[in-house]
Design a protein around this motif. Structure first.
Motif, PDB file in Angstrom:
ATOM      1  N   THR A 243       0.841  -1.196   0.000  1.00  0.00           N
ATOM      2  CA  THR A 243       0.000   0.000   0.000  1.00  0.00           C
ATOM      3  C   THR A 243       0.875   1.246   0.000  1.00  0.00           C
ATOM      4  OG1 THR A 243      -0.211   0.048   2.407  1.00  0.00           O
ATOM      5  CG2 THR A 243      -1.912  -1.141   1.196  1.00  0.00           C
ATOM      6  N   GLY A 244       2.071   1.127   0.568  1.00  0.00           N
ATOM      7  CA  GLY A 244       2.995   2.249   0.601  1.00  0.00           C
ATOM      8  C   GLY A 244       4.400   1.758   0.889  1.00  0.00           C
ATOM      9  N   PHE A 245       5.382   2.652   0.694  1.00  0.00           N
ATOM     10  CA  PHE A 245       6.767   2.290   0.967  1.00  0.00           C
ATOM     11  C   PHE A 245       7.538   3.485   1.488  1.00  0.00           C
ATOM     12  CE2 PHE A 245       6.728   3.810  -3.376  1.00  0.00           C
ATOM     13  CZ  PHE A 245       7.901   4.547  -3.502  1.00  0.00           C
ATOM     14  N   CYS A 246       8.619   3.185   2.209  1.00  0.00           N
ATOM     15  CA  CYS A 246       9.544   4.187   2.743  1.00  0.00           C
ATOM     16  C   CYS A 246      10.923   3.547   2.635  1.00  0.00           C
ATOM     17  CB  CYS A 246       9.184   4.516   4.193  1.00  0.00           C
ATOM     18  SG  CYS A 246      10.262   5.726   4.964  1.00  0.00           S
ATOM     19  N   GLY A 247      11.725   3.999   1.676  1.00  0.00           N
ATOM     20  CA  GLY A 247      12.982   3.313   1.407  1.00  0.00           C
ATOM     21  C   GLY A 247      12.666   1.915   0.887  1.00  0.00           C
ATOM     22  N   LEU A 248      13.219   0.898   1.558  1.00  0.00           N
ATOM     23  CA  LEU A 248      12.922  -0.492   1.193  1.00  0.00           C
ATOM     24  C   LEU A 248      11.922  -1.119   2.157  1.00  0.00           C
ATOM     25  CD1 LEU A 248      16.494  -1.722   0.168  1.00  0.00           C
ATOM     26  CD2 LEU A 248      14.561  -1.261  -1.343  1.00  0.00           C
ATOM     27  N   HIS A 249      11.350  -0.286   3.025  1.00  0.00           N
ATOM     28  CA  HIS A 249      10.318  -0.765   3.955  1.00  0.00           C
ATOM     29  C   HIS A 249       8.984  -0.785   3.226  1.00  0.00           C
ATOM     30  CE1 HIS A 249      13.440   0.024   6.795  1.00  0.00           C
ATOM     31  NE2 HIS A 249      13.176   1.304   6.946  1.00  0.00           N
ATOM     32  N   ARG A 250       8.206  -1.808   3.514  1.00  0.00           N
ATOM     33  CA  ARG A 250       6.915  -2.003   2.863  1.00  0.00           C
ATOM     34  C   ARG A 250       5.791  -1.855   3.874  1.00  0.00           C
ATOM     35  NH1 ARG A 250       3.721  -6.438   3.210  1.00  0.00           N
ATOM     36  NH2 ARG A 250       2.208  -6.671   1.540  1.00  0.00           N
ATOM     37  N   LYS A 251       4.739  -1.185   3.449  1.00  0.00           N
ATOM     38  CA  LYS A 251       3.511  -1.131   4.238  1.00  0.00           C
ATOM     39  C   LYS A 251       2.478  -1.934   3.471  1.00  0.00           C
ATOM     40  CE  LYS A 251       2.760   1.792   7.148  1.00  0.00           C
ATOM     41  NZ  LYS A 251       2.905   1.587   8.595  1.00  0.00           N
ATOM     42  N   GLY A 252       1.932  -2.971   4.120  1.00  0.00           N
ATOM     43  CA  GLY A 252       0.907  -3.799   3.494  1.00  0.00           C
ATOM     44  C   GLY A 252      -0.467  -3.374   3.994  1.00  0.00           C
ATOM     45  N   TYR A 253      -1.362  -4.334   4.077  1.00  0.00           N
ATOM     46  CA  TYR A 253      -2.721  -4.037   4.544  1.00  0.00           C
ATOM     47  C   TYR A 253      -2.852  -4.198   6.060  1.00  0.00           C
ATOM     48  CZ  TYR A 253      -4.088  -3.873  -0.318  1.00  0.00           C
ATOM     49  OH  TYR A 253      -4.188  -3.529  -1.646  1.00  0.00           O
ATOM     50  N   GLY A 254      -1.800  -4.656   6.720  1.00  0.00           N
ATOM     51  CA  GLY A 254      -1.798  -4.698   8.179  1.00  0.00           C
ATOM     52  C   GLY A 254      -2.102  -6.053   8.802  1.00  0.00           C
ATOM     53  N   LYS A 255      -2.311  -7.081   7.985  1.00  0.00           N
ATOM     54  CA  LYS A 255      -2.616  -8.402   8.542  1.00  0.00           C
ATOM     55  C   LYS A 255      -1.376  -9.289   8.665  1.00  0.00           C
ATOM     56  CE  LYS A 255      -7.466  -8.484   7.204  1.00  0.00           C
ATOM     57  NZ  LYS A 255      -7.902  -7.799   8.380  1.00  0.00           N
ATOM     58  N   GLY A 256      -0.265  -8.896   8.053  1.00  0.00           N
ATOM     59  CA  GLY A 256       1.001  -9.598   8.226  1.00  0.00           C
ATOM     60  C   GLY A 256       1.208 -10.865   7.412  1.00  0.00           C
ATOM     61  N   TYR A 257       0.324 -11.152   6.451  1.00  0.00           N
ATOM     62  CA  TYR A 257       0.470 -12.384   5.661  1.00  0.00           C
ATOM     63  C   TYR A 257       1.843 -12.450   4.964  1.00  0.00           C
ATOM     64  CZ  TYR A 257      -4.453 -13.650   6.137  1.00  0.00           C
ATOM     65  OH  TYR A 257      -5.672 -14.024   6.637  1.00  0.00           O
ATOM     66  N   TYR A 258       2.197 -11.389   4.265  1.00  0.00           N
ATOM     67  CA  TYR A 258       3.471 -11.393   3.537  1.00  0.00           C
ATOM     68  C   TYR A 258       4.658 -11.418   4.480  1.00  0.00           C
ATOM     69  CZ  TYR A 258       1.948 -11.131  -1.301  1.00  0.00           C
ATOM     70  OH  TYR A 258       1.423 -11.436  -2.536  1.00  0.00           O
ATOM     71  N   ASP A 259       4.627 -10.639   5.563  1.00  0.00           N
ATOM     72  CA  ASP A 259       5.756 -10.628   6.497  1.00  0.00           C
ATOM     73  C   ASP A 259       6.021 -12.028   7.044  1.00  0.00           C
ATOM     74  OD1 ASP A 259       6.473  -7.872   6.388  1.00  0.00           O
ATOM     75  OD2 ASP A 259       4.733  -7.400   7.636  1.00  0.00           O
ATOM     76  N   ARG A 260       4.966 -12.726   7.450  1.00  0.00           N
ATOM     77  CA  ARG A 260       5.145 -14.084   7.984  1.00  0.00           C
ATOM     78  C   ARG A 260       5.699 -15.025   6.916  1.00  0.00           C
ATOM     79  NH1 ARG A 260       0.678 -12.401  10.831  1.00  0.00           N
ATOM     80  NH2 ARG A 260      -0.784 -13.177   9.270  1.00  0.00           N
TER      81      ARG A 260
END
Length: 166
Positions: A107-124
């Motif tokens: 949904t957004g980015f800051c440098g190489l940091h990613r903001k998703g939808y907040g449920k953590g599926y991709y991070d996990r």
């Protein structure tokens, strides 16, 4: 700027702007695709890299398998409606470490940091993967935020005008 504002910005792009920007993103993405590639079916105005790349020979797409888990399954030309009304593949699941590249929406980015939808599926999922992690977004989705401890950074971030690397 928050998630909702980023989503609205990308949805506000005209069809011709979107087409031009997506072509530029796909052109930059192509040299990094090799082996088994994890992609996604775009929702809510995400960058559509699926349509131009859906014939890639070793393509895997996410499938939600539980309240906090997803797997990548082989795409065999058909999608069925899955969790969150998103098209999901019907093929065999692979192990996270089997993927060579994972192209990640945001949904957004800051440098190489990613903001998703907040449920953590991709991070996990990405914590288990050894794949090259490539985030794709439009320039208008850049925002300022603090990285959370559970967030997984991208190895590359591709927009229509840039390719950021670690």
């Amino acid at each position: 700027m928050d998630r909702a504002a980023c989503i609205q910005k990308r949805k506000a792009l005209t069809a011709s702007q979107r087409k031009q920007k997506e072509q530029a993103i796909v052109t930059q993405l192509l040299p990094f695709l090799k082996g088994k590639v994890g992609l996604y079916v775009p929702i809510q105005g995400e960058v559509d890299v699926f349509s131009p790349l859906c014939s890639y020979p070793h393509l895997y797409l996410p499938k939600v398998t539980g309240p906090d888990s997803m797997r990548f399954c082989q795409y065999q030309g058909k999608l069925q409606e899955g969790a969150f009304h998103v098209g999901e593949p019907t093929g065999q699941a692979c192990q996270p470490q089997d993927l060579d590249v994972v192209v990640v929406p945001m949904t957004g980015f800051c440098g190489l940091h990613r903001k998703g939808y907040g449920k953590g599926y991709y991070d996990r999922f990405l914590k288990q993967a050894k794949a090259l992690k490539i985030g794709v977004a439009f320039d208008c989705q850049e925002m300022v935020f603090e990285k959370q401890t559970h967030d997984v950074d991208m190895d590359l971030l591709i927009t229509e005008t840039q390719c950021r690397r670690k």
